[in-house]
Design an enzyme around this catalytic site. Sequence first.
Site, PDB file in Angstrom:
ATOM      1  CE1 TYR A 207      -5.456   4.187   8.609  1.00  0.00           C
ATOM      2  CE2 TYR A 207      -6.165   4.078  10.894  1.00  0.00           C
ATOM      3  CZ  TYR A 207      -5.332   3.661   9.882  1.00  0.00           C
ATOM      4  OH  TYR A 207      -4.364   2.714  10.147  1.00  0.00           O
TER       5      TYR A 207
ATOM      6  CE1 TYR B  98      -1.482   4.110   9.420  1.00  0.00           C
ATOM      7  CE2 TYR B  98      -0.289   2.984   7.672  1.00  0.00           C
ATOM      8  CZ  TYR B  98      -1.384   3.076   8.506  1.00  0.00           C
ATOM      9  OH  TYR B  98      -2.370   2.129   8.432  1.00  0.00           O
TER      10      TYR B  98
ATOM     11  N   PRO C 229      -4.539   0.650  18.514  1.00  0.00           N
ATOM     12  CG  PRO C 229      -6.331  -0.728  17.951  1.00  0.00           C
ATOM     13  CD  PRO C 229      -5.739   0.037  19.087  1.00  0.00           C
TER      14      PRO C 229
ATOM     15  CG  HIS D 216      -2.094  -0.884   1.100  1.00  0.00           C
ATOM     16  ND1 HIS D 216      -3.203  -0.769   1.899  1.00  0.00           N
ATOM     17  CD2 HIS D 216      -2.338  -1.896   0.249  1.00  0.00           C
ATOM     18  CE1 HIS D 216      -4.087  -1.690   1.536  1.00  0.00           C
ATOM     19  NE2 HIS D 216      -3.582  -2.384   0.546  1.00  0.00           N
TER      20      HIS D 216
ATOM     21  CE  LYS E 246       4.060   3.540  13.590  1.00  0.00           C
ATOM     22  NZ  LYS E 246       3.733   2.958  12.299  1.00  0.00           N
TER      23      LYS E 246
HETATM   24  C1  LIG Z   1      -7.442  -7.710  20.433  1.00  0.00           C
HETATM   25  C2  LIG Z   1      -6.193  -7.103  19.853  1.00  0.00           C
HETATM   26  C3  LIG Z   1      -6.241  -6.490  18.593  1.00  0.00           C
HETATM   27  C4  LIG Z   1      -5.091  -5.920  18.056  1.00  0.00           C
HETATM   28  N1  LIG Z   1      -5.151  -5.308  16.836  1.00  0.00           N
HETATM   29  C5  LIG Z   1      -4.039  -4.726  16.344  1.00  0.00           C
HETATM   30  C6  LIG Z   1      -4.051  -4.052  15.111  1.00  0.00           C
HETATM   31  O1  LIG Z   1      -5.073  -3.966  14.452  1.00  0.00           O
HETATM   32  N2  LIG Z   1      -2.901  -3.481  14.680  1.00  0.00           N
HETATM   33  C7  LIG Z   1      -1.711  -3.557  15.395  1.00  0.00           C
HETATM   34  O2  LIG Z   1      -0.647  -3.072  14.961  1.00  0.00           O
HETATM   35  N3  LIG Z   1      -1.664  -4.202  16.549  1.00  0.00           N
HETATM   36  C8  LIG Z   1      -2.796  -4.773  17.030  1.00  0.00           C
HETATM   37  N4  LIG Z   1      -2.739  -5.404  18.207  1.00  0.00           N
HETATM   38  C9  LIG Z   1      -1.457  -5.461  18.859  1.00  0.00           C
HETATM   39  C10 LIG Z   1      -0.587  -6.587  18.304  1.00  0.00           C
HETATM   40  O3  LIG Z   1      -1.376  -7.704  18.012  1.00  0.00           O
HETATM   41  C11 LIG Z   1       0.462  -6.882  19.340  1.00  0.00           C
HETATM   42  O4  LIG Z   1       1.258  -5.724  19.481  1.00  0.00           O
HETATM   43  C12 LIG Z   1       1.331  -8.094  19.032  1.00  0.00           C
HETATM   44  O5  LIG Z   1       0.567  -9.270  19.105  1.00  0.00           O
HETATM   45  C13 LIG Z   1       2.489  -8.165  20.009  1.00  0.00           C
HETATM   46  O6  LIG Z   1       3.119  -9.389  19.899  1.00  0.00           O
HETATM   47  P1  LIG Z   1       3.776 -10.079  21.163  1.00  0.00           P
HETATM   48  O7  LIG Z   1       4.365 -11.347  20.655  1.00  0.00           O
HETATM   49  O8  LIG Z   1       4.659  -9.105  21.840  1.00  0.00           O
HETATM   50  O9  LIG Z   1       2.597 -10.361  22.177  1.00  0.00           O
HETATM   51  P2  LIG Z   1       1.366 -11.377  22.023  1.00  0.00           P
HETATM   52  O10 LIG Z   1       0.905 -11.434  20.620  1.00  0.00           O
HETATM   53  O11 LIG Z   1       0.399 -10.985  23.077  1.00  0.00           O
HETATM   54  O12 LIG Z   1       2.001 -12.782  22.365  1.00  0.00           O
HETATM   55  C14 LIG Z   1       2.339 -13.138  23.687  1.00  0.00           C
HETATM   56  C15 LIG Z   1       2.302 -14.639  23.813  1.00  0.00           C
HETATM   57  O13 LIG Z   1       2.664 -15.008  25.137  1.00  0.00           O
HETATM   58  C16 LIG Z   1       1.773 -16.000  25.616  1.00  0.00           C
HETATM   59  N5  LIG Z   1       1.732 -15.912  27.090  1.00  0.00           N
HETATM   60  C17 LIG Z   1       1.064 -15.041  27.866  1.00  0.00           C
HETATM   61  N6  LIG Z   1       1.296 -15.264  29.156  1.00  0.00           N
HETATM   62  C18 LIG Z   1       2.147 -16.311  29.198  1.00  0.00           C
HETATM   63  C19 LIG Z   1       2.753 -17.006  30.273  1.00  0.00           C
HETATM   64  N7  LIG Z   1       2.532 -16.687  31.563  1.00  0.00           N
HETATM   65  N8  LIG Z   1       3.582 -18.025  29.974  1.00  0.00           N
HETATM   66  C20 LIG Z   1       3.826 -18.372  28.678  1.00  0.00           C
HETATM   67  N9  LIG Z   1       3.261 -17.749  27.633  1.00  0.00           N
HETATM   68  C21 LIG Z   1       2.433 -16.723  27.891  1.00  0.00           C
HETATM   69  C22 LIG Z   1       0.446 -15.659  24.968  1.00  0.00           C
HETATM   70  O14 LIG Z   1      -0.413 -16.774  24.910  1.00  0.00           O
HETATM   71  C23 LIG Z   1       0.915 -15.211  23.588  1.00  0.00           C
HETATM   72  O15 LIG Z   1       0.971 -16.277  22.669  1.00  0.00           O
HETATM   73  C24 LIG Z   1      -3.876  -5.971  18.766  1.00  0.00           C
HETATM   74  C25 LIG Z   1      -3.827  -6.598  20.016  1.00  0.00           C
HETATM   75  C26 LIG Z   1      -4.973  -7.150  20.573  1.00  0.00           C
HETATM   76  C27 LIG Z   1      -4.891  -7.803  21.932  1.00  0.00           C
END
Ligand SMILES: Cc1cc2nc3c(=O)[nH]c(=O)nc-3n(C[C@H](O)[C@H](O)[C@H](O)COP(=O)(O)OP(=O)(O)OC[C@H]3O[C@@H](n4cnc5c(N)ncnc54)[C@H](O)[C@@H]3O)c2cc1C
Length: 398
Positions: A207, A391, A299, A79, A303
């Site tokens: 948006y 962005y 969101p 995009h 980011k």
């Molecule tokens: C509902 C929702 C919608 C979102 N939509 C967007 C969006 O549209 N655009 C955007 O940029 N970002 C979005 N985000 C944010 C984005 O998805 C996150 O920033 C991203 O997933 C971060 O990745 P991560 O691996 O750091 O954390 P996570 O994806 O949260 O992964 C963490 C992992 O750790 C595991 N875990 C948790 N606790 C424990 C434990 N005690 N022991 C072992 N494992 C554990 C979890 O099961 C998970 O698999 C959204 C987040 C949510 C919650």
Amino acid sequence: MSDAGLPRRTQVAIIGAGPSGLLLGQLLARAGVDAVIIERQSPDYVLGRIRAGVLEQGTVELLEHAGVATRLHAEGLVHDGVELAFDGRRHRIDFADLIGRHVTVYGQTEVTRDLMNARAALGAPTVYEASEVSLHDLDTDSPRVGWRDAGGRHELACDWVAGCDGYHGVSRASIPASVLRTYERVYPFGWLGVLCDTPPVSPELIYANHPRGFALCSMRSTTRSRYYVQCGLDQKVEDWSDERFFDELRARLDERAAAALVTGPSIEKSIAPLRSFVAEPMRHGRLLLAGDAAHIVPPTGAKGLNLAASDVRYLSRALVAHYRGEGSAGLDGYSARCLARVWKAVRFSWWFTTLMHRFPDTGDFGQKIQEAELGYLVGSRAAATALAENYVGLPFDD
Ligand SMILES: Cc1cc2nc3c(=O)[nH]c(=O)nc-3n(C[C@H](O)[C@H](O)[C@H](O)COP(=O)(O)OP(=O)(O)OC[C@H]3O[C@@H](n4cnc5c(N)ncnc54)[C@H](O)[C@@H]3O)c2cc1C
């Protein structure tokens, strides 16, 4: 080897198999650094979470470096801009013209799937469905991770623990409150999101700032759309039939978009609260936090996933340099380096959220300021360039 078929010791214990943990595991494995990932959920559960979908160019380059970008390049949508809708009209922010860069639309679920497949192909160890995960001796040179699974209680010794376990994980919670400082803003609304197998209403994201509230038309592919409407925090998903959702979305779009909207049965529908959150520092002893474990952004600026990738970029380089005997400067400076970039993304996400949503408590004055800023943004190349730069993702400091 332990009775779970895992080594009893590894170099890096990674907590969490979300995008942060899996990407870190992949980058370390390719550099010859051993890691075990310990995840609370099952693989299907992890893959079932519908989240982000917009990748910065730097994130795509990191996924290329990790060797997991083949499908992304085949199926991802490049995009060159986004559209802002207000006052019944749409205005395009042309990234390609303004800064010569772009973003790629490719779902977080697909990034996760590609990383899981790559890890399985390498035969690298991952423990799924681990409960009661606990971190020990983080302030020594020999930290340990304990957990329970169907096979009983296990323990893994390691040199470093990478806390990639998201906002609700155990890693950040293992840092003493006396050392941790947190910063938070909770917004007075949420996003009601719907995923459906229909063609997107427009080739680029829209948006919309509308008197009824914010709306976002996004997508995961040319056949799968992701739509959101701003909603009150008291709303319940059960009260939103597909028909009610699409009527509300249509009412917030410009006439052309409303007429072009193709609706279909939702395959996912959820409400997410919006929050900005940062925990400092991102390192405590031998524990290094990455991704949502350390920070959350609303969101609006797309980011969250990109910041997680940016942390992992710094962390993987620091760990690889350490194991190659190139010194520990990367690990020592990890927290400060990440946070400098994190705060810029937190600021942008807060600003874009504030600009595009209707706030219940800012009154007529706040509304007029918002309208003035939107007008300035689409009328000034300098202002549009600032949006575009943020962005598509600010540069890394190396
Ligand atoms: C509902 C929702 C919608 C979102 N939509 C967007 C969006 O549209 N655009 C955007 O940029 N970002 C979005 N985000 C944010 C984005 O998805 C996150 O920033 C991203 O997933 C971060 O990745 P991560 O691996 O750091 O954390 P996570 O994806 O949260 O992964 C963490 C992992 O750790 C595991 N875990 C948790 N606790 C424990 C434990 N005690 N022991 C072992 N494992 C554990 C979890 O099961 C998970 O698999 C959204 C987040 C949510 C919650």
